[in-house]
Design a protein around this motif. Structure first.
Motif, mmCIF file in Angstrom:
data_model
loop_
_atom_site.group_PDB
_atom_site.id
_atom_site.type_symbol
_atom_site.label_atom_id
_atom_site.label_comp_id
_atom_site.label_asym_id
_atom_site.label_seq_id
_atom_site.Cartn_x
_atom_site.Cartn_y
_atom_site.Cartn_z
ATOM 1 N N GLY A 66 -6.558 6.430 -4.745
ATOM 2 C CA GLY A 66 -6.077 5.116 -4.323
ATOM 3 C C GLY A 66 -6.237 4.910 -2.833
ATOM 4 O O GLY A 66 -6.644 3.832 -2.380
ATOM 5 N N LEU A 67 -5.920 5.939 -2.047
ATOM 6 C CA LEU A 67 -6.064 5.850 -0.591
ATOM 7 C C LEU A 67 -7.527 5.691 -0.201
ATOM 8 O O LEU A 67 -7.868 4.872 0.670
ATOM 9 C CB LEU A 67 -5.481 7.101 0.063
ATOM 10 C CG LEU A 67 -5.593 7.185 1.592
ATOM 11 C CD1 LEU A 67 -4.858 6.025 2.255
ATOM 12 C CD2 LEU A 67 -5.064 8.533 2.092
ATOM 13 N N ALA A 68 -8.405 6.462 -0.845
ATOM 14 C CA ALA A 68 -9.845 6.368 -0.548
ATOM 15 C C ALA A 68 -10.373 4.980 -0.881
ATOM 16 O O ALA A 68 -11.152 4.398 -0.115
ATOM 17 C CB ALA A 68 -10.603 7.433 -1.332
ATOM 18 N N ALA A 69 -9.948 4.428 -2.027
ATOM 19 C CA ALA A 69 -10.388 3.093 -2.431
ATOM 20 C C ALA A 69 -9.910 2.045 -1.433
ATOM 21 O O ALA A 69 -10.652 1.120 -1.082
ATOM 22 C CB ALA A 69 -9.861 2.762 -3.833
ATOM 23 N N PHE A 70 -8.673 2.189 -0.958
ATOM 24 C CA PHE A 70 -8.136 1.239 0.025
ATOM 25 C C PHE A 70 -8.945 1.276 1.328
ATOM 26 O O PHE A 70 -9.337 0.233 1.858
ATOM 27 C CB PHE A 70 -6.669 1.553 0.324
ATOM 28 C CG PHE A 70 -6.120 0.758 1.480
ATOM 29 C CD1 PHE A 70 -5.676 -0.545 1.281
ATOM 30 C CD2 PHE A 70 -6.073 1.291 2.759
ATOM 31 C CE1 PHE A 70 -5.195 -1.300 2.346
ATOM 32 C CE2 PHE A 70 -5.591 0.547 3.821
ATOM 33 C CZ PHE A 70 -5.150 -0.755 3.612
ATOM 34 N N ILE A 71 -9.204 2.465 1.841
ATOM 35 C CA ILE A 71 -9.947 2.599 3.104
ATOM 36 C C ILE A 71 -11.367 2.054 2.960
ATOM 37 O O ILE A 71 -11.862 1.323 3.824
ATOM 38 C CB ILE A 71 -9.972 4.070 3.557
ATOM 39 C CG1 ILE A 71 -8.548 4.533 3.938
ATOM 40 C CG2 ILE A 71 -10.919 4.262 4.740
ATOM 41 C CD1 ILE A 71 -8.438 6.019 4.208
ATOM 42 N N LEU A 72 -12.027 2.403 1.856
ATOM 43 C CA LEU A 72 -13.393 1.946 1.642
ATOM 44 C C LEU A 72 -13.474 0.424 1.508
ATOM 45 O O LEU A 72 -14.391 -0.205 2.039
ATOM 46 C CB LEU A 72 -13.975 2.597 0.385
ATOM 47 C CG LEU A 72 -14.371 4.074 0.500
ATOM 48 C CD1 LEU A 72 -14.690 4.649 -0.875
ATOM 49 C CD2 LEU A 72 -15.557 4.237 1.437
ATOM 50 N N PRO B 184 -15.425 1.312 -3.856
ATOM 51 C CA PRO B 184 -13.974 1.193 -4.050
ATOM 52 C C PRO B 184 -13.614 0.298 -5.223
ATOM 53 O O PRO B 184 -12.591 0.507 -5.883
ATOM 54 C CB PRO B 184 -13.490 0.589 -2.729
ATOM 55 C CG PRO B 184 -14.664 -0.173 -2.201
ATOM 56 C CD PRO B 184 -15.858 0.660 -2.604
ATOM 57 N N GLY B 185 -14.467 -0.686 -5.508
ATOM 58 C CA GLY B 185 -14.165 -1.619 -6.595
ATOM 59 C C GLY B 185 -14.155 -0.975 -7.959
ATOM 60 O O GLY B 185 -13.514 -1.482 -8.894
ATOM 61 N N ALA B 186 -14.849 0.160 -8.097
ATOM 62 C CA ALA B 186 -14.927 0.840 -9.398
ATOM 63 C C ALA B 186 -13.839 1.882 -9.582
ATOM 64 O O ALA B 186 -13.797 2.562 -10.618
ATOM 65 C CB ALA B 186 -16.303 1.502 -9.553
ATOM 66 N N ALA B 187 -12.928 1.991 -8.632
ATOM 67 C CA ALA B 187 -11.902 3.042 -8.680
ATOM 68 C C ALA B 187 -10.851 2.871 -9.778
ATOM 69 O O ALA B 187 -10.341 3.880 -10.283
ATOM 70 C CB ALA B 187 -11.210 3.145 -7.318
ATOM 71 N N GLY C 181 0.807 -1.214 0.000
ATOM 72 C CA GLY C 181 0.000 0.000 0.000
ATOM 73 C C GLY C 181 0.839 1.263 0.000
ATOM 74 O O GLY C 181 0.580 2.207 -0.779
ATOM 75 N N ILE C 182 1.845 1.311 0.861
ATOM 76 C CA ILE C 182 2.705 2.497 0.940
ATOM 77 C C ILE C 182 3.460 2.699 -0.372
ATOM 78 O O ILE C 182 3.549 3.820 -0.891
ATOM 79 C CB ILE C 182 3.691 2.365 2.125
ATOM 80 C CG1 ILE C 182 2.913 2.398 3.452
ATOM 81 C CG2 ILE C 182 4.734 3.476 2.086
ATOM 82 C CD1 ILE C 182 3.743 2.029 4.658
ATOM 83 N N ALA C 183 3.987 1.603 -0.915
ATOM 84 C CA ALA C 183 4.712 1.693 -2.185
ATOM 85 C C ALA C 183 3.784 2.162 -3.305
ATOM 86 O O ALA C 183 4.146 3.030 -4.110
ATOM 87 C CB ALA C 183 5.326 0.343 -2.532
ATOM 88 N N GLY C 184 2.577 1.595 -3.351
ATOM 89 C CA GLY C 184 1.626 1.964 -4.400
ATOM 90 C C GLY C 184 1.223 3.422 -4.332
ATOM 91 O O GLY C 184 1.180 4.116 -5.365
ATOM 92 N N LEU D 227 2.903 10.714 -9.804
ATOM 93 C CA LEU D 227 2.175 11.171 -10.987
ATOM 94 C C LEU D 227 1.411 12.448 -10.682
ATOM 95 O O LEU D 227 1.589 13.469 -11.346
ATOM 96 C CB LEU D 227 1.206 10.082 -11.469
ATOM 97 C CG LEU D 227 1.837 8.828 -12.066
ATOM 98 C CD1 LEU D 227 0.779 7.776 -12.317
ATOM 99 C CD2 LEU D 227 2.570 9.163 -13.369
ATOM 100 N N ASN D 228 0.543 12.383 -9.686
ATOM 101 C CA ASN D 228 -0.183 13.551 -9.202
ATOM 102 C C ASN D 228 -0.909 13.198 -7.905
ATOM 103 O O ASN D 228 -1.236 12.032 -7.675
ATOM 104 C CB ASN D 228 -1.168 14.089 -10.260
ATOM 105 C CG ASN D 228 -2.180 13.052 -10.713
ATOM 106 O OD1 ASN D 228 -3.046 12.639 -9.949
ATOM 107 N ND2 ASN D 228 -2.060 12.616 -11.965
ATOM 108 N N PRO D 229 -1.157 14.186 -7.042
ATOM 109 C CA PRO D 229 -1.794 13.921 -5.741
ATOM 110 C C PRO D 229 -3.198 13.329 -5.849
ATOM 111 O O PRO D 229 -3.603 12.530 -5.003
ATOM 112 C CB PRO D 229 -1.832 15.304 -5.071
ATOM 113 C CG PRO D 229 -0.738 16.075 -5.737
ATOM 114 C CD PRO D 229 -0.713 15.582 -7.159
ATOM 115 N N LEU D 230 -3.962 13.731 -6.873
ATOM 116 C CA LEU D 230 -5.341 13.263 -7.000
ATOM 117 C C LEU D 230 -5.403 11.750 -7.161
ATOM 118 O O LEU D 230 -6.227 11.076 -6.524
ATOM 119 C CB LEU D 230 -6.026 13.942 -8.186
ATOM 120 C CG LEU D 230 -7.467 13.477 -8.482
ATOM 121 C CD1 LEU D 230 -8.373 13.721 -7.277
ATOM 122 C CD2 LEU D 230 -8.023 14.167 -9.720
ATOM 123 N N THR D 231 -4.556 11.184 -8.006
ATOM 124 C CA THR D 231 -4.566 9.736 -8.229
ATOM 125 C C THR D 231 -4.204 8.993 -6.947
ATOM 126 O O THR D 231 -4.807 7.969 -6.621
ATOM 127 C CB THR D 231 -3.583 9.351 -9.352
ATOM 128 O OG1 THR D 231 -3.863 10.139 -10.505
ATOM 129 C CG2 THR D 231 -3.731 7.887 -9.720
#
Length: 328
Positions: free
Chosen positions: A148-154, A177-180, A130-133, A140-144
């Motif tokens: 990713g963090l939101a999808a992981f938590i959800l 999260p599955g549709a992220a 997770g940290i590496a990803g 690339l950019n903060p939004l992506t």
């Protein structure tokens, strides 16, 4: 003479016992395959296809598309970072579900269940991924990275720990999260969320419930034994079939909106026709579920076709956008 035979037999037994002990120890060693399997590679592959679909659509529809080494580096970074974050979520899912998985035939042999991989090792593995990803995506950019963090938590926390165990709405909640992946792939290129990105997200969101409920009907008794309040377990197969066809009926027109969100010249009528045909076949198969005498066989067919539908839809979408990209 008799003592010699007894000694030989005893030595043979000891040698056999030592060999068996060595075999057991060897079989209990954690292998690379165990780490790969714990990350659920089937899910990672299918989600990576969706992520690449989002990435490619963003690239092909850009006013100033990436070229050469910039394209290659961005693509590899986006795919690798997204895969690592998804793998982190599935590893944590295995960690939290290990006691539940022990009650299901298809999951009881996992290393997280048998004890072959201790809980601390699983958590460490998932955290490193997770940290590496997230670090890779942030480059690339903060939004992506935020997506990713939101999808992981959800997925790993809210869905796995809470909703999956308590509510019939678990599949619906897990679809967020599955549709992220396609959204993350798209934003990896653009750094922003557009209508096309939202539609890609909606396509994968709507695809997931009928896909997973097909598994639920096939494995209903296993989920019941594990205490998972999945829709087929709580409401039965008929209600589940009704819900499945509703999602598919909404999914098909949503797939047709994508060319309009991208503007003219990005997807051709061929994509629209393919989306209609693929969706029509899935709707037909859904209707057949109300006439079948074998729900398990029908659900297996639905599950297989859902994968075919998903892969073909995104593949055709990418090929068509590539052709249109070359024409422009």
């Amino acid at each position: 003479m008799g003592g010699g035979r007894r000694l030989l037999l005893e030595n043979a037994r000891n040698s056999a016992a030592i060999s068996e002990t060595k075999y057991i120890k060897a079989s209990n060693r954690v292998t690379v395959y165990d780490f790969i399997k714990l990350a659920k590679p089937g899910i990672i592959i299918s989600n990576s296809i969706a992520a690449f679909g989002g990435f490619w659509i963003a690239f092909a529809s850009a006013d100033k598309p990436l070229s050469g080494i910039a394209f290659l580096m961005t693509m590899v970074t986006a795919m690798l970072g997204t895969a690592f974050v998804m793998a982190s979520g599935t590893v944590y899912n295995n960690f939290f579900d290990r006691h539940m998985d022990a009650k299901m035939a298809r999951t009881r042999s996992r290393a997280s269940v048998t004890g072959k991989m201790p809980p601390a090792m699983i958590v460490t593995y998932g955290s490193v991924l997770g940290i590496a990803g997230l670090a890779i995506l942030y480059s690339l950019n903060p939004l992506t990275a935020l997506l990713g963090l939101a999808a992981f938590i959800l997925y790993a926390i809210i869905y796995t720990v809470w909703v999956k165990r308590t509510s019939v709405w678990s599949t619906f909640a897990g679809s967020f999260p599955g549709a992220a992946p396609p959204l993350m792939g798209y934003c990896a290129v653009t750094g922003e969320i557009s209508m096309a990105a939202v539609l890609l997200y909606a396509v994968m969101f709507l695809w997931q419930p009928p896909h997973f409920w097909a598994i639920g009907i096939r494995r209903k008794e296993e989920y019941r034994a594990a205490g998972v309040p999945l829709l087929p377990v709580v409401k039965g197969n008929h209600i589940t079939k009704v819900k499945m066809i509703r999602y598919i009926a909404v999914l098909v027109p949503v797939t047709l909106l994508l060319p309009f969100s991208l503007g003219t010249g990005h997807l051709s009528p061929f994509y629209v026709l393919a989306a209609l045909v693929l969706g029509g076949i899935w709707i037909k198969k859904s209707i057949q579920g109300f006439k079948t005498d074998d729900d398990v066989k029908w659900a297996k067919d639905m599950f297989i076709y859902s994968l075919i539908y998903f892969c073909l839809l995104f593949l055709i979408m990418m090929i068509d956008s590539f052709v249109m990209f070359l024409i422009r």
